[in-house]
Design an enzyme around this catalytic site. Structure first.
Site, PDB file in Angstrom:
ATOM      1  N   HIS A   1       4.234 -10.292   2.855  1.00 28.99           N
ATOM      2  CA  HIS A   1       4.363  -9.825   4.236  1.00 28.99           C
ATOM      3  C   HIS A   1       2.816  -9.718   4.777  1.00 28.99           C
ATOM      4  O   HIS A   1       2.591 -10.128   5.730  1.00 28.99           O
ATOM      5  CB  HIS A   1       4.882  -8.289   4.380  1.00 28.99           C
ATOM      6  CG  HIS A   1       5.042  -7.863   5.421  1.00 28.99           C
ATOM      7  ND1 HIS A   1       5.757  -8.086   6.585  1.00 28.99           N
ATOM      8  CD2 HIS A   1       3.892  -6.927   6.107  1.00 28.99           C
ATOM      9  CE1 HIS A   1       5.681  -7.426   7.572  1.00 28.99           C
ATOM     10  NE2 HIS A   1       4.343  -6.752   7.405  1.00 28.99           N
TER      11      HIS A   1
ATOM     12  N   GLU B   1       6.035  -8.873  16.109  1.00 25.50           N
ATOM     13  CA  GLU B   1       6.259  -8.707  14.585  1.00 25.50           C
ATOM     14  C   GLU B   1       7.581  -8.395  13.911  1.00 25.50           C
ATOM     15  O   GLU B   1       8.566  -7.892  15.094  1.00 25.50           O
ATOM     16  CB  GLU B   1       5.210  -7.607  14.046  1.00 25.50           C
ATOM     17  CG  GLU B   1       4.051  -8.232  13.939  1.00 25.50           C
ATOM     18  CD  GLU B   1       3.068  -7.436  12.941  1.00 25.50           C
ATOM     19  OE1 GLU B   1       3.406  -6.318  12.441  1.00 25.50           O
ATOM     20  OE2 GLU B   1       1.992  -8.133  12.654  1.00 25.50           O
ATOM     21  N   SER B   2       8.069  -8.375  12.665  1.00 23.52           N
ATOM     22  CA  SER B   2       9.320  -7.940  12.420  1.00 23.52           C
ATOM     23  C   SER B   2       9.212  -6.692  11.463  1.00 23.52           C
ATOM     24  O   SER B   2       8.252  -6.326  10.773  1.00 23.52           O
ATOM     25  CB  SER B   2       9.803  -9.080  11.422  1.00 23.52           C
ATOM     26  OG  SER B   2       9.050  -9.208  10.225  1.00 23.52           O
ATOM     27  N   HIS B   3      10.405  -5.960  11.425  1.00 27.79           N
ATOM     28  CA  HIS B   3      10.688  -5.028  10.602  1.00 27.79           C
ATOM     29  C   HIS B   3      12.247  -4.878  10.167  1.00 27.79           C
ATOM     30  O   HIS B   3      12.846  -4.022  10.409  1.00 27.79           O
ATOM     31  CB  HIS B   3      10.455  -3.468  11.442  1.00 27.79           C
ATOM     32  CG  HIS B   3       9.580  -2.638  10.689  1.00 27.79           C
ATOM     33  ND1 HIS B   3       9.752  -1.270  10.581  1.00 27.79           N
ATOM     34  CD2 HIS B   3       8.360  -2.770  10.214  1.00 27.79           C
ATOM     35  CE1 HIS B   3       8.376  -0.775   9.896  1.00 27.79           C
ATOM     36  NE2 HIS B   3       7.572  -1.888   9.657  1.00 27.79           N
ATOM     37  N   ASN B   4      12.268  -6.192   9.540  1.00 28.72           N
ATOM     38  CA  ASN B   4      13.776  -6.495   9.203  1.00 28.72           C
ATOM     39  C   ASN B   4      14.362  -5.582   8.021  1.00 28.72           C
ATOM     40  O   ASN B   4      15.462  -4.806   8.165  1.00 28.72           O
ATOM     41  CB  ASN B   4      13.987  -8.135   8.784  1.00 28.72           C
ATOM     42  CG  ASN B   4      13.548  -8.580  10.086  1.00 28.72           C
ATOM     43  OD1 ASN B   4      13.265  -8.430  11.063  1.00 28.72           O
ATOM     44  ND2 ASN B   4      13.039 -10.019   9.624  1.00 28.72           N
TER      45      ASN B   4
ATOM     46  N   GLN C   1       8.925   3.939   6.125  1.00 27.34           N
ATOM     47  CA  GLN C   1       8.003   4.767   6.742  1.00 27.34           C
ATOM     48  C   GLN C   1       8.695   5.892   7.969  1.00 27.34           C
ATOM     49  O   GLN C   1       9.825   5.300   8.577  1.00 27.34           O
ATOM     50  CB  GLN C   1       6.973   4.022   7.666  1.00 27.34           C
ATOM     51  CG  GLN C   1       6.507   2.850   6.951  1.00 27.34           C
ATOM     52  CD  GLN C   1       6.752   1.677   7.086  1.00 27.34           C
ATOM     53  OE1 GLN C   1       8.089   1.560   6.723  1.00 27.34           O
ATOM     54  NE2 GLN C   1       6.221   0.629   7.151  1.00 27.34           N
TER      55      GLN C   1
ATOM     56  N   SER D   1       2.376   5.314   5.721  1.00 25.63           N
ATOM     57  CA  SER D   1       2.598   6.396   6.760  1.00 25.63           C
ATOM     58  C   SER D   1       1.899   5.920   8.245  1.00 25.63           C
ATOM     59  O   SER D   1       0.905   5.234   8.267  1.00 25.63           O
ATOM     60  CB  SER D   1       1.742   7.786   6.365  1.00 25.63           C
ATOM     61  OG  SER D   1       2.329   8.338   5.274  1.00 25.63           O
ATOM     62  N   GLN D   2       2.820   6.348   9.016  1.00 23.04           N
ATOM     63  CA  GLN D   2       2.521   6.048  10.515  1.00 23.04           C
ATOM     64  C   GLN D   2       1.451   6.593  11.388  1.00 23.04           C
ATOM     65  O   GLN D   2       0.969   7.701  10.735  1.00 23.04           O
ATOM     66  CB  GLN D   2       3.694   6.085  11.348  1.00 23.04           C
ATOM     67  CG  GLN D   2       4.975   5.144  10.797  1.00 23.04           C
ATOM     68  CD  GLN D   2       4.520   3.449  10.830  1.00 23.04           C
ATOM     69  OE1 GLN D   2       4.664   3.234  11.974  1.00 23.04           O
ATOM     70  NE2 GLN D   2       4.183   2.953   9.817  1.00 23.04           N
TER      71      GLN D   2
ATOM     72  N   ASN E   1       4.974 -15.448  18.137  1.00 20.92           N
ATOM     73  CA  ASN E   1       6.185 -15.932  17.699  1.00 20.92           C
ATOM     74  C   ASN E   1       6.328 -15.204  16.435  1.00 20.92           C
ATOM     75  O   ASN E   1       5.537 -14.613  15.702  1.00 20.92           O
ATOM     76  CB  ASN E   1       6.033 -17.373  16.924  1.00 20.92           C
ATOM     77  CG  ASN E   1       4.904 -17.744  16.124  1.00 20.92           C
ATOM     78  OD1 ASN E   1       5.046 -17.316  14.789  1.00 20.92           O
ATOM     79  ND2 ASN E   1       3.818 -18.261  16.597  1.00 20.92           N
TER      80      ASN E   1
ATOM     81  N   ASN F   1       3.930 -13.461  13.471  1.00 20.46           N
ATOM     82  CA  ASN F   1       4.491 -12.934  12.184  1.00 20.46           C
ATOM     83  C   ASN F   1       5.400 -13.992  11.475  1.00 20.46           C
ATOM     84  O   ASN F   1       6.099 -14.768  12.021  1.00 20.46           O
ATOM     85  CB  ASN F   1       5.156 -11.610  12.653  1.00 20.46           C
ATOM     86  CG  ASN F   1       5.596 -10.915  11.602  1.00 20.46           C
ATOM     87  OD1 ASN F   1       6.944 -10.599  11.252  1.00 20.46           O
ATOM     88  ND2 ASN F   1       4.885 -10.602  10.329  1.00 20.46           N
TER      89      ASN F   1
END
Length: 741
Positions: free
Chosen positions: A55, A102-105, A250, A323-324, A509, A547
Site C-alpha cells: 500500500h 484513493e482507496s479504503h477497500n 482507524q 490514528s486519524q 486514478n 493510488n
C-alpha cells in the site's frame, strides 16, 4: 518488554525477529540488515514493514507506473505532478486546484462505517497538505450482488460512513458511482476523491529542509486504533473466510478534522510552515521518513513527546498507529510561537517532537535512548521494486472468441419490458437512496451533483469560474480487454466533463486489482496502466497522481480489473453549463455518434449472465473531436447527456424523469439502438431553430448525427412502445428502497 535500542541491536545480531508476521519477505528483511549494517531494532522493523508494504511502497506497480512520467503529455496547466500528496493544476485567474482519489477497500469490508469514513478523512487531509481548502468529495463504490447478504451488511455502513464524515466536515458530495458485481462480494471497493482550491502562492510540499527547523505534530492524540491499519490490510489477500490479518481499523472524528482544517488553513495563510505531511497510511513512520527524505535528509525526533490517547502504547505501536486527524509540520524556530498560538485558538493539541538536522539520518529516541537510526530515503522512497511475472490469463482468448448471445426484444411489449428492466436494474436504478444521505449543497457552491454526468463546483463567486469532476470505470470492458478498458474509462470521464461544458484538464486514478502475485492479475494491471498512459498522452491530459490498490480478492477470486479514472475540467462561467436534462416540450433530440452492435460488456449482457465478446476500441481522436463539438455547442444546447452503462435506454430514462417531461422517439433498429453501449455518444436537446447549427458542428468535427425525436408529453414513447413516466419512475426509484430499506 525491554526497550530494543540501536546499541542493543548491534550487540545482539542473532535475535529472532517477527519480520514475516509484519509482512516482510526473507529477502526484504535481509536487505534491511544490509542497509543498516546490523539487524534492525524492533522500532526500525516496524517502520520498514509498514513503509515497504504494498500500500505504501508501490513495490509491485512502480515499474509500470513510471509510464505516466515517460509518456506524460506537455501541459502548461500542471503545477505539481506525481510524487506529492496530490497533484495541482492551474485553472486560471490565479487559482490552482488539487485533486486526488484513493482507496479504503479492505478496512471498509471489516468495519464498513469507520473504514469508509476514514477513507474520506484521509483523502481530505491529502488535499489539505497541499495548502488547499477542500471544497468537495466524490465516492465511486463497488459491491457484491445487490441482493447478497454481505452487500446488505456493508453497503449501508459504507454509505453512512462516507456521508457521516463528509457531512460533518461541511464538504459537498458531488458525484460517484454505485456498481454491483459478484466479484466484489467480500471485497467492496471504497474509493474516495477530494478536490481543493488555493492560490498559486499557497502550494505546500512534503519536505523537511533547514537544520534547526522544528518538527511539529498537531491534531488528534495518537491511539491504538489502526495499528498497521491500511498499510497492512491493503497488502494482504483476504482468505475465503475473511481477512487473515485484522489490525484494528482507524476510528475517525470528523469534528476534530474540521477544526484541524481551519487551524491548518490559518497557519498556511500566515506562511508558518516550510513542509507539511498528513499522518495517513503508516502514520508517524510515513510522515517522518517522507518529510526527511523529501528535504535535506536529516531529522531527529523524540518519540516519547508524542501525545497519546493510550499511555500503554509501545514505541513500535506509536510508529505504526494510523490514528486519524494528525498532521506533521516543519516550522522555523522564529515562527513557532505564532504556530502554537493558532493551535491554541482552535484548541488543537500541538507538540514539538524534534528538529531537522544537517545529517543524512532519521534518528528517533525514546526517553533519550536511540531506537531508530536509518537513512530516511531507504524507508520512504527506496523500498523493494518487483518486476513481477505477468502473463495474459487463459480466460481472455476464451471470452474474446465467444459472441454475446442474449435475447433481443422485438415488438412494442418486449421493447417496453426491456426499457423497464434496465431502468430498475441495480446498476442503473435511481441512487437517491444513497445520495440523499450526502449533503450535496453545503458551502453553497455546488452547481451540479448526482445524478448528473459530472459534479461541478464554483470557485469564484464574482467571475463564476468553476471546475467539473467525473469518475468512471467500466470493469466489464476492462475484464474483456484491460488496455482498451482503461482508455474507454478515460474517454468517458473526459466526455462527462465536456458534456457539461467544461474543458478536460488533468487526470487522477485509483487502480483496483487482485493479487499482484498472480501473473494474470499483473498482466491486467500492466495493460491497464499502458492503456491509461497511452490514452492520456493522446488526449494531452497529464496524470497528476493516484493510488494503486492490490490484493482485492477473496481466496482465489479476484475482483474485476477496476481502474477508476477521475478527470478534472475547467469551465469559465458555471452559469453557462449545459444541463443533463431538458425542462420544456417541443425540443429536438439528436444523437451524436454512431451506434454499432456493441453488446459485449453491456448491462443488457450482464443482466443475462454474460461477460464475453470483444470490448469496443477507444477512438480517442474522435472523442477529442466530440469534446470540441460539445464545448462549442454549449452556447446553444438546451441539454446534453452522455451515454454509457445501459446505453440509449438508460440515457433516455434519466432525461425524461429528471423534470418529468416525456419524449417521442423513432428508432430504425430499436433493440440494438436502445441496448448497445457503443462509446462516444451523447444525446443533445436543442430548439428547432438551432438544428442547422448542430448539423454544421457535426460536419465541422466529423461526428455522426441522427435525429431521435422530440420532447414533450407524459410518457417515453419509442416507436409503438408507450411507457408512462409514472410507470418508468416507479421501476427506476423502487429498487434501492426495496433492497436496503
Amino acid at each position: 518488554m525491554a526497550l530494543d535500542t540501536v546499541v542493543i541491536a548491534q550487540s545482539t545480531p542473532d535475535t529472532v525477529q517477527p519480520f514475516a508476521e509484519l509482512g516482510l519477505k526473507p529477502d526484504e528483511y535481509a536487505r534491511i540488515k544490509e542497509i543498516l549494517g546490523r539487524r534492525p531494532t524492533s522500532s526500525e522493523l516496524a517502520m520498514y514493514s509498514v513503509m515497504w508494504s504494498e500500500h505504501c511502497s508501490y513495490k509491485s506497480s512502480k515499474v509500470h507506473l513510471k509510464q505516466f512520467g515517460e509518456k506524460a503529455p506537455k501541459s502548461d496547466a500542471l503545477l505539481v505532478g506525481i510524487g506529492e500528496n496530490a497533484g495541482v493544476v492551474d485553472v486560471g485567474q490565479g487559482y490552482a486546484v488539487t485533486f486526488k482519489i484513493e482507496s479504503h477497500n479492505h478496512p471498509s469490508f471489516i468495519e464498513p462505517y469507520q473504514g469508509a469514513a476514514t477513507g474520506v478523512g484521509g483523502i481530505v487531509r491529502d488535499i489539505l497538505t497541499m495548502g488547499a481548502r477542500p471544497i468537495a468529495v466524490m465516492d465511486p463504490l463497488r459491491f457484491g450482488p445487490a441482493d447478497a447478504a454481505d452487500t446488505r451488511r456493508v453497503l449501508p455502513g459504507i454509505v453512512a460512513g462516507v456521508g457521516g464524515y463528509g457531512n460533518c466536515l461541511g464538504l459537498p458530495n458531488i458525484g460517484g458511482e454505485v456498481v454491483f458485481d459478484e466479484t466484489y462480494i467480500g471485497n467492496p471497493l471504497v474509493n474516495a476523491l477530494c478536490v481543493g482550491v488555493m492560490k498559486h502562492s499557497d502550494i505546500k510540499l512534503a519536505k523537511a529542509a533547514g537544520a534547526g527547523n522544528l518538527v511539529v505534530l498537531y491534531g488528534a492524540k495518537t491511539g491504538g486504533d489502526g495499528i498497521g491499519g491500511v498499510s497492512v490490510l491493503a497488502s494482504e489477500t483476504f482468505g475465503a473466510g475473511g481477512s487473515t490479518k485484522r489490525p484494528s481499523v482507524q476510528v475517525g472524528d470528523p469534528f476534530v478534522e474540521k477544526v484541524l482544517i481551519e487551524c491548518s488553513l490559518e497557519i498556511f495563510a500566515e506562511d508558518l510552515v516550510l513542509g507539511i505531511q498528513d499522518l495517513g497510511g503508516a502514520g508517524l513512520s510515513c510522515a517522518t521518513s517522507e518529510l526527511a527524505s523529501g528535504g535535506s535528509g536529516g531529522m531527529k525526533v523524540a518519540l516519547d513527546k508524542v501525545p497519546l490517547r493510550d499511555p500503554s502504547l509501545s514505541p513500535e505501536e506509536i510508529l505504526m498507529s494510523e490514528s486519524q486527524e494528525r498532521m506533521c509540520a516543519i516550522v522555523e524556530p522564529s515562527k513557532i510561537n505564532r504556530f502554537l498560538e493558532i493551535c491554541k485558538k482552535w484548541d488543537v493539541t500541538v507538540t514539538v517532537i524534534g528538529e531537522v538536522t544537517d545529517g543524512d539520518r532519521l534518528e528517533i529516541t525514546w526517553n533519550g535512548e536511540v531506537i531508530v537510526n536509518v537513512p530516511p530515503r531507504t524507508v520512504a522512497h527506496e523500498g523493494p521494486v518487483y518486476n513481477r511475472p505477468l502473463a495474459q490469463p487463459a480466460y481472455i482468448d476464451q471470452v474474446n472468441s465467444q459472441k454475446v448471445n442474449v435475447p433481443m426484444p422485438s415488438g412494442a411489449a418486449e421493447i417496453k419490458a426491456a426499457v423497464l428492466k434496465l431502468a430498475g436494474a441495480p446498476n442503473l436504478a435511481d441512487k437517491s437512496w444513497v445520495t440523499a444521505q450526502y449533503d450535496k449543497y453545503v458551502q453553497g457552491n455546488t452547481i451540479q451533483a448526482q445524478p448528473d454526468d459530472s459534479g461541478m463546483v464554483r470557485l469564484d463567486e464574482s467571475t463564476h469560474l468553476g471546475v467539473a469532476i467525473s469518475t468512471d470505470a467500466n470493469a466489464n470492458w476492462s475484464y474483456l480487454n484491460p488496455y482498451q478498458g482503461a482508455k474507454l474509462a478515460l474517454a468517458e470521464a473526459a466526455r462527462n466533463i465536456a458534456t457539461a461544458g467544461a474543458r478536460p484538464l488533468a487526470v487522477t486514478n485509483c487502480l483496483n486489482f487482485g493479487s499482484p502475485e498472480d501473473p494474470g492479475v499483473m498482466w491486467q494491471f500492466a495493460e491497464s496502466v499502458r492503456g491509461l498512459a497511452d490514452g492520456c498522452l493522446e488526449m494531452g491530459l497529464p496524470v497528476t497522481g493516484g493510488n494503486v490498490s492490490f490484493y482485492n480478492q477473496t481466496g482465489a477470486v479476484a475482483i474485476l480489473p477496476t481502474p477508476v479514472i477521475g478527470v478534472l475540467g475547467v469551465i469559465q462561467d458555471v452559469r453557462k453549463r449545459t444541463p443533463m436534462s431538458y425542462k420544456t416540450s417541443g425540443l429536438e433530440l439528436f444523437l451524436l455518434g454512431e451506434t454499432k452492435e456493441d453488446l459485449a460488456g453491456s448491462e443488457w449482457a450482464f443482466l443475462h449472465g454474460q461477460r464475453v465478446g470483444q470490448s469496443p476500441d477507444a477512438d480517442l481522436a474522435r472523442e477529442m473531436r466530440l469534446i470540441e463539438l460539445l464545448l462549442e455547442g454549449n452556447a446553444f444546447f438546451s441539454a446534453a447527456h452522455d451515454l454509457s452503462q445501459g446505453g440509449l435506454s438508460a440515457g433516455l430514462t434519466e432525461m425524461v424523469l429528471r423534470h418529468s417531461v416525456g419524449a417521442t422517439i423513432s428508432l430504425s433498429n430499436p433493440a440494438v439502438d436502445l441496448l448497445s453501449e457503443t462509446p462516444g455518444r451523447v444525446i443533445v436537446a436543442i430548439e428547432t431553430s438551432k438544428v442547422s447549427q448542430l448539423q454544421a458542428l457535426a460536419t465541422k468535427y466529423s461526428i455522426a448525427i441522427s435525429k431521435l425525436g422530440t420532447t414533450g408529453g407524459d410518457s417515453l414513447t419509442i416507436n409503438d412502445s408507450v411507457i408512462s413516466l409514472d410507470e418508468l419512475r416507479t421501476e427506476h426509484t423502487s429498487t434501492f428502497p426495496r433492497l436496503f430499506g
